[in-house]
Every structure is written in C-alpha cells, then in structure tokens.
Scaffold this active site. Structure first.
Site, PDB file in Angstrom:
ATOM      1  N   CYS A  76       0.833  -1.210   0.000  1.00 34.67           N
ATOM      2  CA  CYS A  76       0.000   0.000   0.000  1.00 34.67           C
ATOM      3  C   CYS A  76       0.867   1.259   0.000  1.00 34.67           C
ATOM      4  CB  CYS A  76      -0.893   0.048   1.251  1.00 34.67           C
ATOM      5  SG  CYS A  76      -1.993  -1.345   1.469  1.00 34.67           S
ATOM      6  N   ASP A  77       0.293   2.327  -0.495  1.00 35.19           N
ATOM      7  CA  ASP A  77       0.927   3.634  -0.369  1.00 35.19           C
ATOM      8  C   ASP A  77      -0.148   4.708  -0.452  1.00 35.19           C
ATOM      9  OD1 ASP A  77       3.805   4.897  -0.381  1.00 35.19           O
ATOM     10  OD2 ASP A  77       2.531   6.185  -1.608  1.00 35.19           O
ATOM     11  N   SER A  78      -0.010   5.743   0.359  1.00 37.63           N
ATOM     12  CA  SER A  78      -0.996   6.823   0.382  1.00 37.63           C
ATOM     13  C   SER A  78      -0.312   8.176   0.223  1.00 37.63           C
ATOM     14  CB  SER A  78      -1.789   6.819   1.700  1.00 37.63           C
ATOM     15  OG  SER A  78      -2.524   5.635   1.848  1.00 37.63           O
TER      16      SER A  78
END
Length: 207
Positions: A76-78
């Site tokens: 994941c990455d935000s």
C-alpha cells in the site's frame, strides 16, 4: 474457489510498517504478518498522484513477494493531493505546521494505492493493483490547536500530515469516499482483489 479450511492456512503478508494498516486488517478479522519492503520511495516517479501511489504499492508488494514461497502479499501507499501537489509525510515540524496552515478550511484528495500479489511455489501468479480515492474536507483549527497537534508528533508520521483514526480526526470535517482508505488501506478494494484469487474476505477470518 479455495476451500475455506485451506484458505485460512494461507499466509497473509502486509508489506508495510504502518500500525494503522495492520490495525485495520486485524479489526477486519484478518491476521497478517508484517514484512517491510525496503523500497526506496524517492526512486519511483509518475506524472499523476494516483498513478504514483499505484506504482509504489506495486513496488512494495513485488519486493516482498519475491522473498515468499506461498503467500498473499498486500502493498500500500498513500499520498494527499492538495492543489495539484503530492503530500507524503512532512519533513519536519515546521513543514507539518505550514501544511496545516494551508489546508485549514479547504479539501484535498487522498489517494491510496493497493496491490495484492499471490505467490505460489515461489512464483508470483496473480498481480492486482488498484487505487481508492477519497475527498477529505479539513476543519479550520486555531494556531494553538495546530501547534498542539504538531507537538504531538502524529502528523509527522503520516501522509498528508493528518489521520482519521487518531488525534487528527478532530480537524477533519468530513470525507467523501472510503474512510478506511484514508486510514491507509481500503477494505472494500481488498475484498474485490481477493476475489481475483478465488477468495472472499470471510475465508481469511481468524475470529
């Protein structure tokens, strides 16, 4: 479809050191192991923020999946997109304070890239990558409130310098989209990604 008994035996690996993401998965009845990817995020570039988080999520999932023999790996990455610019973690307290002075009373777009890689017999058999996008509307905290929030240290550890599951929740008026994705991982997207490998989220429940 994988038989439920065998599905519960599958290793679920979270390629992230984020306590918030781990918490989300645990609250959803899952029991992931954490393996940090070690990906150099500065080395990944893209012209659009949504594309960038997708590439980063994929890179993290790939880095961990290559070390596994039989697992489901989530990367994941935000990033917060504010006035066309990507905002990751602030560089320091002064940067966090400046961001909040700019964001107060306005809105930004939180993009969360999410990748699910299936590994069987040491080979990656399925790659699925998606992006969850949520509009976040910020309140207008006072200078005293901003100073107190920055002093807490919380905004320095998170993309966009705010949280929805911690002290920063007081300074978010509302969100339009998936609130879990704002925390760091979209459970709705995960559900559809698991379907790509013949599983339902209930197959992986550990409680």
């Amino acid at each position: 479809m994988v038989p439920p008994g065998r599905a519960r035996d599958r290793r679920l690996v979270l390629a992230s050191a984020s306590p918030a993401r781990l918490n989300l998965l645990r609250q959803a009845g899952l029991a992931p192991e954490v393996v940090v990817s070690g990906v150099d995020e500065q080395a990944v570039t893209a012209p659009r923020v949504a594309e960038l988080v997708a590439l980063l999520a994929s890179a993290k999932a790939s880095a961990v999946a290559r070390r596994e023999t039989d697992a489901l790996v989530i990367g994941c990455d935000s990033l917060l997109e504010f006035r066309g610019r990507p905002y990751g973690k602030p560089t320091d307290a002064a940067d966090a304070r400046l961001r909040w002075q700019r964001m107060a009373g306005h809105s930004g777009t939180l993009h969360t890239g999410q990748a699910l890689f299936e590994v069987k017999d040491g080979a990656i058999t399925v790659r699925t990558v998606g992006v969850s996008t949520t509009e976040v509307y910020f309140a207008t905290p006072t200078e005293r409130e901003i100073d107190a929030y920055v002093a807490s240290g919380e905004p320095l550890a998170v993309a966009g310098a705010f949280t929805l599951d911690g002290l920063g929740a007081s300074f978010v008026r509302r969100v339009e989209g998936d609130p879990a994705a704002v925390v760091g991982l979209s459970l709705q997207l995960l559900r559809t990604q698991l379907a790509r490998v013949g599983l339902t989220v209930t197959d992986l429940w550990r409680r």
